[in-house]
Scaffold this active site. Structure first.
Site, PDB file in Angstrom:
ATOM      1  N   ASN A 175     -35.300 -32.104  18.612  1.00  0.00           N
ATOM      2  CA  ASN A 175     -35.593 -32.270  17.185  1.00  0.00           C
ATOM      3  C   ASN A 175     -36.009 -30.926  16.625  1.00  0.00           C
ATOM      4  OD1 ASN A 175     -35.414 -35.306  16.609  1.00  0.00           O
ATOM      5  ND2 ASN A 175     -36.557 -35.164  18.544  1.00  0.00           N
ATOM      6  N   GLU A 176     -35.027 -30.227  16.133  1.00  0.00           N
ATOM      7  CA  GLU A 176     -35.231 -28.860  15.660  1.00  0.00           C
ATOM      8  C   GLU A 176     -35.937 -28.873  14.302  1.00  0.00           C
ATOM      9  OE1 GLU A 176     -34.916 -26.747  17.728  1.00  0.00           O
ATOM     10  OE2 GLU A 176     -33.057 -26.758  18.868  1.00  0.00           O
ATOM     11  N   PRO A 177     -36.397 -27.692  13.838  1.00  0.00           N
ATOM     12  CA  PRO A 177     -37.058 -27.633  12.534  1.00  0.00           C
ATOM     13  C   PRO A 177     -36.232 -28.367  11.470  1.00  0.00           C
ATOM     14  CG  PRO A 177     -37.187 -25.506  13.602  1.00  0.00           C
ATOM     15  CD  PRO A 177     -36.352 -26.373  14.497  1.00  0.00           C
ATOM     16  N   SER A 179     -36.298 -31.724  11.292  1.00  0.00           N
ATOM     17  CA  SER A 179     -36.087 -33.121  11.721  1.00  0.00           C
ATOM     18  C   SER A 179     -37.129 -34.021  11.058  1.00  0.00           C
ATOM     19  CB  SER A 179     -36.242 -33.244  13.237  1.00  0.00           C
ATOM     20  OG  SER A 179     -35.281 -32.475  13.895  1.00  0.00           O
TER      21      SER A 179
END
Ligand code: F6R
Length: 635
Positions: A175-177, A179
């Site tokens: 869950n990257e920036p 998300s």
């Protein structure tokens, strides 16, 4: 909020400092002296759950992570299985994520990772392990698979314990920036930082998949209990943001703050940026040591953007350092004492200055010359971390031995191996090599992941790196005879994030140390991720010194990539003139085969440390190589 990894060491504005009192840890955080102890505690909690469920005749559902972080937990669970009869017969697992487009046998596929690191070593039932599947022909098909994964978790009764690592982008799972907190299992695009961090595993940035499938933040938050684990200084910055700053999509791990039963489990290095450890005077009254004063006053200097010698009483008060003044000192005397402390870290004599008053110098002047042994985890490390200092030690008459603990072959580009094979072919001498490599030559051509792990390919790449390191060291004045290549077995039989140290590694390092008997030792990685080659190298050298004590009461740690030292952490800084820096640049340019060795960045790091000293009001140098002292008794 800026990207976490772009924050600078003194990046607290007045406003954020004022806010600090109410923005310490917003989540329970447990800090352990080292990762092994922390991992045993988490494994014990998992084992406890599995056993209690067995007594109740129920299943235990685990959410699992991959990467280097959870490996010590898995190793402990395997030990409990073999030595304490822990059965996994009632366990169901759901993994967080998987790269897109990788065959399940690909060395970097998380399916293979889980088999190798856990499933193949315990009695977990086939069909009870679940890993999201990132392959599918159409977007709709992928969506259905993701929805089915979520449903399967629900059908299993939900996750009892979820294990998480944290990426430097702040991700949990992938869950990257950006998300959302409500996100569910889905296909995502990987952040550049995440791909950079994986580039050594994949033999280069361009080979790292661009997308992956991951459980969402919302999925993770539904687990009953969550452990987020982090080891090593490389994670310290993002851990602090996740634990102390307000929840935000910029760092998805921060959403764990809203979970009622989530906990961060850290080693000391990963916890190092938390306010209570980094700025303890803001949290509690403390007993001031000299080092702590240095830290606090340099911080106040950065915060007020004033050189140390210009700080006044008000600056101390406004920085929460009023009690330093109350203790009977004034800002004037404190400033001078701190300035001198910093000044005394600077020396052009890293092996000690002969016939000088050594009281205020970082390194003793006797004996002279010394026998300096400089350990590199991977052969290029010392050249990057302390190339100019190596040159100085040589010029000042010391006996210098460079020890490359591992071959470093995993860092060598496939193309370099192919280039060598082509050269041999042109010279009509490729037959033996081609015969030994077989179809791996073709695999190298398409950067097939398996090729990089083939022992013959590794041998070839080791030879390439060795030749380059010999060449590079010679540019710094170190002859080939002064180089030792140990090719430790843990590296040869492992790969990034999955090394396994054995007695053979310990014996080889101890034997070499006994033979060399140095009185000046340099090594990298005292605070590195303990699963990285640098972290492992430090532990091996420390163990060897415990076995064969050296005739010095301390060793020096040089800076490794991603472990920049803050000024207050530095015990010795060796100034580098523009000419010497050019010499170092020239030496580093000779390391062409190394994947992602960013020469310019390394040279700039040397410049940044010098700039930080300059900002404190000390002398302005072109660049500096910096070191931290570790007492032998603390190893
Ligand atoms: C892996 C995962 C990732 C990693 C993170 C840290 O399944 O979900 O979030 O936990 O990238 O990776 P390491 O542990 O290798 O530093």
């Amino acid at each position: 909020m800026g990207h976490p990894s772009q924050r600078c060491w003194k990046g607290c504005s007045r406003q954020t400092v004022d806010d600090m009192h109410d923005r310490y840890e917003k989540i329970p955080v447990q800090v352990y002296p080292e990762a092994g102890e922390a991992a045993r505690r988490v494994a014990a909690a998992i084992a406890g759950l599995i056993r209690s469920r067995q007594e109740e005749g129920r299943d235990a559902v685990l959410g699992l992570a991959t990467g280097s972080t959870p490996i010590p937990v898995y190793r402990e669970l395997i030990r409990l299985h073999h030595e304490k009869g822990l059965s996994f017969c009632n366990v169901t697992t759901f993994n967080l994520d998987e790269y897109s487009g990788l065959d399940t046998n690909h060395p970097e596929s998380y399916t293979r990772f889980m088999r190798e690191q856990l499933f193949d070593h315990v009695d977990i039932g086939e069909g009870r392990t679940n890993i999201p599947n990132a392959s599918g022909d159409s977007a709709e098909e992928l969506e259905n698979k993701c929805a089915a994964y979520e449903q399967k978790i629900r059908d299993a009764g939900g996750i009892d314990i979820q294990l998480l690592g944290i990426g430097r982008s702040g991700h949990i799972g992938f869950n990257e920036p950006g998300s959302p907190v409500t996100s569910r299992t889905r296909v995502v695009t990987l952040d550049r930082i995440t791909r950079l961090d994986a580039s050594a595993d994949f033999q280069g940035f361009h080979n790292v998949p661009r997308t992956a499938v991951t459980m969402g933040v919302g999925t993770i938050l539904e687990a009953d209990k969550v452990f987020l684990l982090a080891w090593g200084k490389g994670k310290a910055d993002v851990v602090r943001i996740a634990a102390e700053e307000p929840e935000s999509e910029v760092v998805s791990a921060s959403f764990l703050q809203r979970h009622s039963n989530a906990e961060f489990v850290l080693d000391k290095a990963a916890a190092g940026d938390l306010t209570r450890l980094r700025y303890p005077w803001l949290v509690d009254s403390i007993s001031w040591t000299r080092r702590m004063k240095r830290r606090a006053i340099s911080w106040a200097s950065g915060k007020t953007e004033k050189p140390i010698l210009k700080l006044v009483d008000d600056d101390y008060n406004e920085s929460g350092l009023g009690d330093l003044i109350v203790e009977g000192e004034n800002s004037y005397s404190l400033n001078i004492a701190t300035f001198n402390d910093f000044q005394h870290t600077i020396t052009g004599w890293p092996g000690g200055k002969p016939d000088a008053n050594e009281e205020t110098r970082p390194e003793k002047s006797t004996p002279h010359p010394k026998h300096a042994v400089i350990f590199s985890a991977e052969p290029q490390d010392a050249l990057v971390g302390m190339g100019a200092t190596i040159n100085r030690l040589k010029e000042q008459g010391h006996h210098v031995t460079l020890v490359a603990l591992t071959s470093g072959n995993l860092r060598v580009r496939d193309q370099e191996a192919l280039k060598l094979i082509r050269c041999l072919k042109t010279l009509g001498q490729s037959e033996q090599v081609s015969h030994q490599l077989g179809d791996h030559v073709e695999r190298l051509q398409v950067s097939h992941a398996e090729a990089a792990l083939n022992p013959e390919v590794r041998k070839l790449k080791s030879a390439i790196l060795r030749a380059e390191v010999v060449d590079s060291a010679s540019a710094l004045g170190v002859d080939e005879e002064a180089l030792q290549f140990l090719n430790l077995p843990f590296y040869e039989s492992g790969r990034f994030r999955q090394f396994h140290v054995t007695d053979a590694d310990h014996e080889a390092v101890a034997k070499l140390l006994e033979m060399l008997n140095p009185n000046l030792v340099f090594v990298s990685g005292s605070v590195a991720d303990p699963m990285s080659p640098q972290g492992i190298a430090f532990q091996l050298v420390a163990a060897a010194i415990r076995k064969f004590p050296i005739t010095a009461d301390h060793i020096w740690c040089y800076r490794h990539r991603e472990e920049a030292l803050k000024p207050y952490e530095i015990d010795m800084s060796v100034p580098i003139s523009p000419l010497q820096h050019e010499l170092k640049g020239n030496a580093l340019q000779r390391l062409r085969a190394v994947v992602d060795l960013r020469n310019e960045e390394s040279l700039n790091d040397d410049r940044s440390v010098a700039a930080a000293y300059d900002e404190l009001g000390l002398a302005e140098y072109e660049a500096m190589e910096v070191f931290q002292r570790v007492k032998v008794e603390k190893l």
